[in-house]
Scaffold this motif. Structure first.
Motif, mmCIF file in Angstrom:
data_model
loop_
_atom_site.group_PDB
_atom_site.id
_atom_site.type_symbol
_atom_site.label_atom_id
_atom_site.label_comp_id
_atom_site.label_asym_id
_atom_site.label_seq_id
_atom_site.Cartn_x
_atom_site.Cartn_y
_atom_site.Cartn_z
ATOM 1 N N ILE A 124 13.203 -7.192 -15.110
ATOM 2 C CA ILE A 124 13.756 -6.761 -13.824
ATOM 3 C C ILE A 124 14.205 -5.312 -13.953
ATOM 4 C CG2 ILE A 124 15.519 -7.187 -12.076
ATOM 5 C CD1 ILE A 124 15.617 -10.098 -13.153
ATOM 6 N N GLU A 125 13.685 -4.462 -13.112
ATOM 7 C CA GLU A 125 14.044 -3.046 -13.160
ATOM 8 C C GLU A 125 14.934 -2.687 -11.972
ATOM 9 O OE1 GLU A 125 10.826 -0.379 -13.680
ATOM 10 O OE2 GLU A 125 9.899 -1.527 -15.301
ATOM 11 N N TYR A 126 15.738 -1.648 -12.150
ATOM 12 C CA TYR A 126 16.662 -1.266 -11.084
ATOM 13 C C TYR A 126 17.145 0.159 -11.300
ATOM 14 C CZ TYR A 126 20.411 -1.745 -14.515
ATOM 15 O OH TYR A 126 21.212 -1.578 -15.615
ATOM 16 N N VAL A 161 15.851 -4.861 -17.461
ATOM 17 C CA VAL A 161 16.641 -5.949 -18.049
ATOM 18 C C VAL A 161 15.760 -7.190 -18.121
ATOM 19 C CG1 VAL A 161 18.588 -7.519 -17.692
ATOM 20 C CG2 VAL A 161 18.865 -5.087 -17.247
ATOM 21 N N GLU A 162 15.770 -7.855 -19.259
ATOM 22 C CA GLU A 162 14.989 -9.083 -19.399
ATOM 23 C C GLU A 162 15.881 -10.285 -19.103
ATOM 24 O OE1 GLU A 162 11.880 -9.996 -22.670
ATOM 25 O OE2 GLU A 162 13.714 -11.015 -23.333
ATOM 26 N N TRP A 163 15.395 -11.166 -18.218
ATOM 27 C CA TRP A 163 16.139 -12.385 -17.901
ATOM 28 C C TRP A 163 15.611 -13.514 -18.781
ATOM 29 C CZ3 TRP A 163 14.870 -16.122 -13.420
ATOM 30 C CH2 TRP A 163 15.840 -17.142 -13.362
ATOM 31 N N ASP A 164 16.513 -14.195 -19.454
ATOM 32 C CA ASP A 164 16.105 -15.264 -20.378
ATOM 33 C C ASP A 164 15.837 -16.592 -19.682
ATOM 34 O OD1 ASP A 164 18.629 -16.063 -19.688
ATOM 35 O OD2 ASP A 164 19.477 -15.964 -21.709
ATOM 36 N N MET A 165 15.856 -16.579 -18.351
ATOM 37 C CA MET A 165 15.568 -17.762 -17.541
ATOM 38 C C MET A 165 16.557 -18.906 -17.783
ATOM 39 S SD MET A 165 11.465 -17.942 -17.001
ATOM 40 C CE MET A 165 11.714 -19.334 -15.882
ATOM 41 N N THR A 166 17.836 -18.518 -17.893
ATOM 42 C CA THR A 166 18.900 -19.513 -17.927
ATOM 43 C C THR A 166 19.854 -19.246 -16.773
ATOM 44 O OG1 THR A 166 20.287 -18.164 -19.386
ATOM 45 C CG2 THR A 166 18.776 -19.738 -20.436
ATOM 46 N N ILE A 182 20.114 -5.878 -6.994
ATOM 47 C CA ILE A 182 21.056 -5.067 -7.743
ATOM 48 C C ILE A 182 22.269 -4.839 -6.851
ATOM 49 C CG2 ILE A 182 19.767 -3.001 -7.084
ATOM 50 C CD1 ILE A 182 21.935 -3.421 -10.245
ATOM 51 N N VAL A 183 23.453 -5.213 -7.329
ATOM 52 C CA VAL A 183 24.691 -5.104 -6.563
ATOM 53 C C VAL A 183 25.518 -3.979 -7.180
ATOM 54 C CG1 VAL A 183 26.739 -6.304 -5.728
ATOM 55 C CG2 VAL A 183 24.604 -7.574 -6.094
ATOM 56 N N SER A 184 25.793 -2.938 -6.395
ATOM 57 C CA SER A 184 26.514 -1.768 -6.901
ATOM 58 C C SER A 184 27.835 -1.592 -6.155
ATOM 59 C CB SER A 184 25.670 -0.506 -6.739
ATOM 60 O OG SER A 184 24.408 -0.656 -7.361
ATOM 61 N N THR A 185 28.858 -1.208 -6.890
ATOM 62 C CA THR A 185 30.169 -0.931 -6.300
ATOM 63 C C THR A 185 30.525 0.524 -6.576
ATOM 64 O OG1 THR A 185 30.867 -3.205 -6.729
ATOM 65 C CG2 THR A 185 32.591 -1.603 -6.220
ATOM 66 N N ASN A 186 30.964 1.256 -5.525
ATOM 67 C CA ASN A 186 31.276 2.673 -5.706
ATOM 68 C C ASN A 186 32.785 2.899 -5.887
ATOM 69 O OD1 ASN A 186 32.438 2.508 -3.168
ATOM 70 N ND2 ASN A 186 30.820 3.671 -2.137
ATOM 71 N N LEU A 197 13.433 -3.702 -8.654
ATOM 72 C CA LEU A 197 12.019 -3.407 -8.868
ATOM 73 C C LEU A 197 11.434 -4.537 -9.714
ATOM 74 C CD1 LEU A 197 12.425 0.352 -9.782
ATOM 75 C CD2 LEU A 197 11.168 -0.501 -7.794
ATOM 76 N N THR A 198 10.428 -5.217 -9.189
ATOM 77 C CA THR A 198 9.857 -6.358 -9.897
ATOM 78 C C THR A 198 8.353 -6.221 -10.038
ATOM 79 O OG1 THR A 198 9.882 -7.546 -7.776
ATOM 80 C CG2 THR A 198 11.671 -7.998 -9.308
ATOM 81 N N LYS A 199 7.809 -6.891 -11.049
ATOM 82 C CA LYS A 199 6.375 -6.845 -11.349
ATOM 83 C C LYS A 199 5.692 -8.102 -10.816
ATOM 84 C CE LYS A 199 6.567 -4.138 -15.642
ATOM 85 N NZ LYS A 199 8.012 -3.896 -15.790
ATOM 86 N N ASN A 200 4.566 -7.900 -10.114
ATOM 87 C CA ASN A 200 3.787 -9.035 -9.596
ATOM 88 C C ASN A 200 2.308 -8.695 -9.597
ATOM 89 O OD1 ASN A 200 5.769 -11.175 -8.577
ATOM 90 N ND2 ASN A 200 6.597 -9.313 -7.661
ATOM 91 N N ARG A 201 1.488 -9.734 -9.669
ATOM 92 C CA ARG A 201 0.043 -9.535 -9.683
ATOM 93 C C ARG A 201 -0.507 -9.480 -8.262
ATOM 94 N NH1 ARG A 201 -4.305 -13.412 -11.908
ATOM 95 N NH2 ARG A 201 -2.541 -14.831 -11.983
ATOM 96 N N VAL A 202 -1.428 -8.575 -8.007
ATOM 97 C CA VAL A 202 -2.052 -8.421 -6.686
ATOM 98 C C VAL A 202 -3.158 -9.450 -6.518
ATOM 99 C CG1 VAL A 202 -3.335 -6.863 -5.166
ATOM 100 C CG2 VAL A 202 -1.513 -5.954 -6.627
ATOM 101 N N THR A 203 -3.085 -10.216 -5.431
ATOM 102 C CA THR A 203 -4.098 -11.239 -5.155
ATOM 103 C C THR A 203 -4.999 -10.894 -3.978
ATOM 104 O OG1 THR A 203 -2.546 -12.447 -3.733
ATOM 105 C CG2 THR A 203 -2.613 -13.073 -6.060
ATOM 106 N N GLU A 204 -4.585 -9.903 -3.156
ATOM 107 C CA GLU A 204 -5.359 -9.582 -1.960
ATOM 108 C C GLU A 204 -5.070 -8.160 -1.512
ATOM 109 O OE1 GLU A 204 -6.260 -11.617 2.442
ATOM 110 O OE2 GLU A 204 -4.719 -12.418 1.109
ATOM 111 N N VAL A 205 -6.108 -7.480 -1.017
ATOM 112 C CA VAL A 205 -5.955 -6.159 -0.412
ATOM 113 C C VAL A 205 -6.268 -6.297 1.069
ATOM 114 C CG1 VAL A 205 -6.820 -3.795 -0.323
ATOM 115 C CG2 VAL A 205 -6.542 -4.931 -2.526
ATOM 116 N N ILE A 206 -5.335 -5.870 1.926
ATOM 117 C CA ILE A 206 -5.467 -6.052 3.369
ATOM 118 C C ILE A 206 -5.603 -4.696 4.035
ATOM 119 C CG2 ILE A 206 -4.411 -7.010 5.453
ATOM 120 C CD1 ILE A 206 -2.801 -8.866 3.572
#
Length: 248
Positions: A124-126, A161-166, A182-186, A197-206
């Motif tokens: 997970i990127e941010y 950041v890597e999430w360990d899926m727990t 991403i939750v930010s406090t000023n 920012l998340t990674k996903n595979r492209v299945t279709e181009v429209i």
């Protein structure tokens, strides 16, 4: 008109829309042929009347000249539109071919949604706003229930950041689609939430009227200008390796 190219067999959206485009082009050609036929009929009528006019009382050709000019103007406009359509079609097809290269690739984009697999832990990127004093990543399941909150460092540039899926209790969660914010406090205690920012595979181009969208395995539709990175897809048990950094 919307066309699509999919990596999933059996989808005929592109073929159906291509047939519709061909039919539209055929109708346009019929209109052009009809205009040409009317123009030729008009010239024949004018020539016949001029040949059979009374030499002592010649006909007034002003109206014929005016109509002839109108026909010529319309014909030129039809020809110009036809050439313009050919140019636009050629340009769009070239862009479509280029966009189709995204099929099967892994893209990084600010959708927040991602597919989690315990054999390939999600990254997970941010980034955080400049005035951030504290930050965290909240992860939600497909029912929009928060399953985990992860403390995050302040980052003006993309951080991963890597999430360990727990979950919050340390229990393993099921594979599936999740969402990260991403939750930010000023300094003033104000809280902002943004998609990670998340990674996903492209299945279709429209193909759209203006541009293209990429559809991912999570069902998100993402415009090309939202993509920050492009990578090869490697099946679980391996990591995703970025091959191109598209961020400006």
């Amino acid at each position: 008109m919307v066309d699509s190219v999919s990596s999933t067999p059996g989808l005929g959206t592109f073929e159906a829309n291509q047939r519709a485009a061909d039919e539209a082009a055929a109708r346009e050609q019929d209109d052009a042929d009809e205009l040409s036929s009317d123009y030729e009929d008009f010239l024949l009528l004018m020539t016949t009347q001029m040949q059979n006019q009374d030499p002592l009382e010649p006909m007034d050709s002003t109206e014929f000249v005016s109509q002839l000019a109108q026909f010529s103007g319309v014909e030129q406009q039809v020809n110009m539109n036809s050439k313009l359509d050919e140019l636009i079609s050629s340009f769009n097809n070239g862009q479509f071919d280029e966009a189709a290269l995204y099929l099967g690739k892994v893209i990084t984009a600010p959708t927040g949604n991602f597919t989690a697999d315990s054999a390939n832990l999600p990254q997970i990127e941010y980034t955080t706003p400049d005035d951030t004093v504290s930050a965290s990543i909240e992860i939600f399941d497909q029912f929009d229930q928060r399953v985990r909150t992860i403390p995050a460092e302040i980052a003006s540039t993309a951080k991963s950041v890597e999430w360990d899926m727990t979950d919050a209790l340390g229990d393993a969660v099921d594979n599936g689609v999740y969402r990260a914010e991403i939750v930010s406090t000023n300094f003033n205690g104000e809280i902002t939430r943004e998609n990670a920012l998340t990674k996903n595979r492209v299945t279709e181009v429209i193909k759209l009227e203006n541009g293209f969208d990429l559809k991912t395995e999570t069902g998100d539709r993402i415009s090309l200008d939202e993509v920050t990175r492009l990578g090869e897809y490697i099946p679980p048990d391996n990591s995703i390796i970025d091959t191109s950094n598209l961020a400006s």
